[in-house]
Write a protein that holds these residues in place. Structure first.
Motif, PDB file in Angstrom:
ATOM      1  N   TRP A 112       0.849  -1.187   0.000  1.00  0.00           N
ATOM      2  CA  TRP A 112       0.000   0.000   0.000  1.00  0.00           C
ATOM      3  C   TRP A 112       0.880   1.231   0.000  1.00  0.00           C
ATOM      4  CZ3 TRP A 112       0.378  -3.683   3.795  1.00  0.00           C
ATOM      5  CH2 TRP A 112       1.093  -3.335   4.947  1.00  0.00           C
ATOM      6  N   ASN A 113       0.310   2.359  -0.386  1.00  0.00           N
ATOM      7  CA  ASN A 113       1.033   3.631  -0.299  1.00  0.00           C
ATOM      8  C   ASN A 113       0.243   4.674   0.482  1.00  0.00           C
ATOM      9  OD1 ASN A 113      -0.915   4.098  -2.230  1.00  0.00           O
ATOM     10  ND2 ASN A 113       0.468   4.967  -3.763  1.00  0.00           N
ATOM     11  N   ALA A 114      -0.812   4.224   1.144  1.00  0.00           N
ATOM     12  CA  ALA A 114      -1.590   5.069   2.048  1.00  0.00           C
ATOM     13  C   ALA A 114      -2.276   4.150   3.048  1.00  0.00           C
ATOM     14  CB  ALA A 114      -2.626   5.898   1.291  1.00  0.00           C
ATOM     15  N   MET A 115      -2.625   4.672   4.197  1.00  0.00           N
ATOM     16  CA  MET A 115      -3.281   3.824   5.185  1.00  0.00           C
ATOM     17  C   MET A 115      -4.082   4.667   6.152  1.00  0.00           C
ATOM     18  SD  MET A 115      -0.115   2.630   7.612  1.00  0.00           S
ATOM     19  CE  MET A 115       1.136   3.787   8.195  1.00  0.00           C
ATOM     20  N   THR A 116      -5.084   4.019   6.751  1.00  0.00           N
ATOM     21  CA  THR A 116      -5.829   4.685   7.815  1.00  0.00           C
ATOM     22  C   THR A 116      -5.036   4.706   9.111  1.00  0.00           C
ATOM     23  OG1 THR A 116      -6.895   2.614   8.474  1.00  0.00           O
ATOM     24  CG2 THR A 116      -8.042   3.968   6.828  1.00  0.00           C
ATOM     25  N   GLY A 117      -4.071   3.806   9.229  1.00  0.00           N
ATOM     26  CA  GLY A 117      -3.287   3.718  10.460  1.00  0.00           C
ATOM     27  C   GLY A 117      -4.004   2.998  11.576  1.00  0.00           C
ATOM     28  N   ASP A 118      -5.097   2.282  11.228  1.00  0.00           N
ATOM     29  CA  ASP A 118      -5.913   1.675  12.274  1.00  0.00           C
ATOM     30  C   ASP A 118      -5.323   0.411  12.888  1.00  0.00           C
ATOM     31  OD1 ASP A 118      -6.315  -0.048  10.143  1.00  0.00           O
ATOM     32  OD2 ASP A 118      -8.480   0.273  10.010  1.00  0.00           O
ATOM     33  N   ALA A 119      -4.153  -0.025  12.396  1.00  0.00           N
ATOM     34  CA  ALA A 119      -3.467  -1.166  13.007  1.00  0.00           C
ATOM     35  C   ALA A 119      -2.029  -0.820  13.381  1.00  0.00           C
ATOM     36  CB  ALA A 119      -3.482  -2.376  12.075  1.00  0.00           C
ATOM     37  N   GLU A 120      -1.718   0.449  13.343  1.00  0.00           N
ATOM     38  CA  GLU A 120      -0.385   0.888  13.744  1.00  0.00           C
ATOM     39  C   GLU A 120      -0.220   0.753  15.265  1.00  0.00           C
ATOM     40  OE1 GLU A 120       2.319   2.452  11.533  1.00  0.00           O
ATOM     41  OE2 GLU A 120       1.110   0.848  10.663  1.00  0.00           O
ATOM     42  N   PRO A 121       1.022   0.705  15.732  1.00  0.00           N
ATOM     43  CA  PRO A 121       1.226   0.721  17.186  1.00  0.00           C
ATOM     44  C   PRO A 121       0.512   1.917  17.817  1.00  0.00           C
ATOM     45  CG  PRO A 121       3.286   0.259  16.063  1.00  0.00           C
ATOM     46  CD  PRO A 121       2.303   0.622  14.996  1.00  0.00           C
ATOM     47  N   LEU A 122       0.035   1.742  19.040  1.00  0.00           N
ATOM     48  CA  LEU A 122      -0.767   2.781  19.679  1.00  0.00           C
ATOM     49  C   LEU A 122      -0.048   4.119  19.741  1.00  0.00           C
ATOM     50  CD1 LEU A 122      -2.406   0.776  22.595  1.00  0.00           C
ATOM     51  CD2 LEU A 122      -3.483   1.553  20.466  1.00  0.00           C
TER      52      LEU A 122
ATOM     53  N   ARG B 200       1.580   5.619  17.538  1.00  0.00           N
ATOM     54  CA  ARG B 200       1.428   6.439  16.338  1.00  0.00           C
ATOM     55  C   ARG B 200       0.106   6.188  15.595  1.00  0.00           C
ATOM     56  NH1 ARG B 200       5.800   2.836  14.647  1.00  0.00           N
ATOM     57  NH2 ARG B 200       5.123   1.454  12.942  1.00  0.00           N
ATOM     58  N   ARG B 201      -0.823   5.526  16.241  1.00  0.00           N
ATOM     59  CA  ARG B 201      -2.128   5.287  15.629  1.00  0.00           C
ATOM     60  C   ARG B 201      -2.974   6.557  15.728  1.00  0.00           C
ATOM     61  NH1 ARG B 201      -5.337   0.012  17.537  1.00  0.00           N
ATOM     62  NH2 ARG B 201      -3.256  -0.806  16.981  1.00  0.00           N
ATOM     63  N   PRO B 202      -3.664   6.943  14.660  1.00  0.00           N
ATOM     64  CA  PRO B 202      -4.528   8.129  14.739  1.00  0.00           C
ATOM     65  C   PRO B 202      -5.583   7.977  15.830  1.00  0.00           C
ATOM     66  CG  PRO B 202      -4.227   7.460  12.453  1.00  0.00           C
ATOM     67  CD  PRO B 202      -3.633   6.366  13.296  1.00  0.00           C
ATOM     68  N   THR B 203      -5.888   9.075  16.466  1.00  0.00           N
ATOM     69  CA  THR B 203      -6.899   9.057  17.529  1.00  0.00           C
ATOM     70  C   THR B 203      -8.110   9.920  17.178  1.00  0.00           C
ATOM     71  OG1 THR B 203      -5.754  10.878  18.653  1.00  0.00           O
ATOM     72  CG2 THR B 203      -5.190   8.625  19.330  1.00  0.00           C
ATOM     73  N   THR B 204      -8.050  10.625  16.044  1.00  0.00           N
ATOM     74  CA  THR B 204      -9.175  11.447  15.603  1.00  0.00           C
ATOM     75  C   THR B 204      -9.469  11.155  14.136  1.00  0.00           C
ATOM     76  OG1 THR B 204      -7.841  13.325  14.819  1.00  0.00           O
ATOM     77  CG2 THR B 204      -8.434  13.285  17.167  1.00  0.00           C
ATOM     78  N   VAL B 205     -10.688  11.463  13.745  1.00  0.00           N
ATOM     79  CA  VAL B 205     -11.066  11.307  12.338  1.00  0.00           C
ATOM     80  C   VAL B 205     -10.168  12.167  11.454  1.00  0.00           C
ATOM     81  CG1 VAL B 205     -12.870  11.858  10.655  1.00  0.00           C
ATOM     82  CG2 VAL B 205     -13.444  10.636  12.765  1.00  0.00           C
ATOM     83  N   GLU B 206      -9.904  13.394  11.869  1.00  0.00           N
ATOM     84  CA  GLU B 206      -9.077  14.292  11.066  1.00  0.00           C
ATOM     85  C   GLU B 206      -7.693  13.701  10.827  1.00  0.00           C
ATOM     86  OE1 GLU B 206      -8.338  18.073  12.871  1.00  0.00           O
ATOM     87  OE2 GLU B 206      -7.636  18.969  10.993  1.00  0.00           O
ATOM     88  N   GLN B 207      -7.076  13.159  11.862  1.00  0.00           N
ATOM     89  CA  GLN B 207      -5.747  12.546  11.704  1.00  0.00           C
ATOM     90  C   GLN B 207      -5.789  11.370  10.735  1.00  0.00           C
ATOM     91  OE1 GLN B 207      -4.734  11.479  15.720  1.00  0.00           O
ATOM     92  NE2 GLN B 207      -3.983  13.521  16.267  1.00  0.00           N
TER      93      GLN B 207
END
Length: 219
Positions: free
Chosen positions: A149-159, A161-168
């Motif tokens: 992939w070359n983009a991601m939601t980050g929803d499985a990244e380590p906590l 650096r995982r996004p915590t807001t919709v905007e992120q």
């Protein structure tokens, strides 16, 4: 779109003839898949589901629904077990070969013997492991191409650096738009507890539509 083309475009995104976005969801099917399918239907966009073989028996009807609603089903191993697939973080080509056959057979048991896909996604991603050449040759011999992939939601990244807001999450998932890249393959997950992904996905979809991308699936 053939997986071989998408694989090539990930290396050279501007070699594509148009702006394309591929939404991909890993680790299903689960109860979350139901919500993802509702969302995709409401926004009239297709996606590619990289399914885990051992999860299929619990929800075979979701694979049939994915196909009926215009999506694609691709392979993401049978076990999703890093220790089996990458002992000491080195790819085990025999295990990859075994699990490719297992997951494809499990999919065909549900969708019929003629169903096929040329798309494989390594659990954890190709870039995460070493000694991949022999495993890649196994896939090539079976007519498969691996898809990162070359983009991601980050929803499985380590906590950390995982996004915590919709905007992120939206900012992360739409980086190819910001960078002016023609082809975007967005990694998301339809495993359990992905509420933020479900909240962010409408904005992600709308951003790609507004930027002139056409949504496709990987076959």
């Amino acid at each position: 779109y053939p997986a071989a083309d998408v694989h090539r475009w990930l290396s050279k995104p501007d070699s594509a003839h148009e702006k394309l976005a591929f939404l991909t969801f890993d680790d299903g099917p689960t109860a979350t898949t139901v919500e993802v399918l509702k969302l995709l239907k409401n926004h009239r966009v297709p996606a590619t589901f990289f399914v885990v073989g051992h999860a299929i028996d619990d929800a075979p009807e979701l694979l049939r629904r994915e196909i009926a609603e215009g999506h694609a089903v691709a392979t993401h191993s049978y076990s999703h077990n890093y220790d089996l697939l990458y002992p000491q973080r080195v790819a085990n080509p025999d295990q990859v070969a075994k699990e490719l056959k297992q997951v494809k057979q499990t999919i065909r048991d549900v969708l019929g013997p003629d169903y096929d896909t040329t798309a494989w996604r390594y659990p954890g991603g190709h870039m995460s492991w070493t000694g991949m050449a022999a495993a890649d040759r196994v896939l090539q011999a079976e007519g498969m191409s691996w898809i990162d992939w070359n983009a991601m939601t980050g929803d499985a990244e380590p906590l950390s650096r995982r996004p915590t807001t919709v905007e992120q999450m939206v900012t992360l998932a739409t980086e190819p738009i910001t960078a002016g890249v023609k082809v975007s393959v967005v990694l998301a997950h339809d495993s359990e507890d992905k509420e933020l992904t479900l909240k962010a996905m409408p904005q992600i979809i709308n951003a790609y539509k507004a930027a002139g991308y056409r949504f496709g699936v990987i076959g």
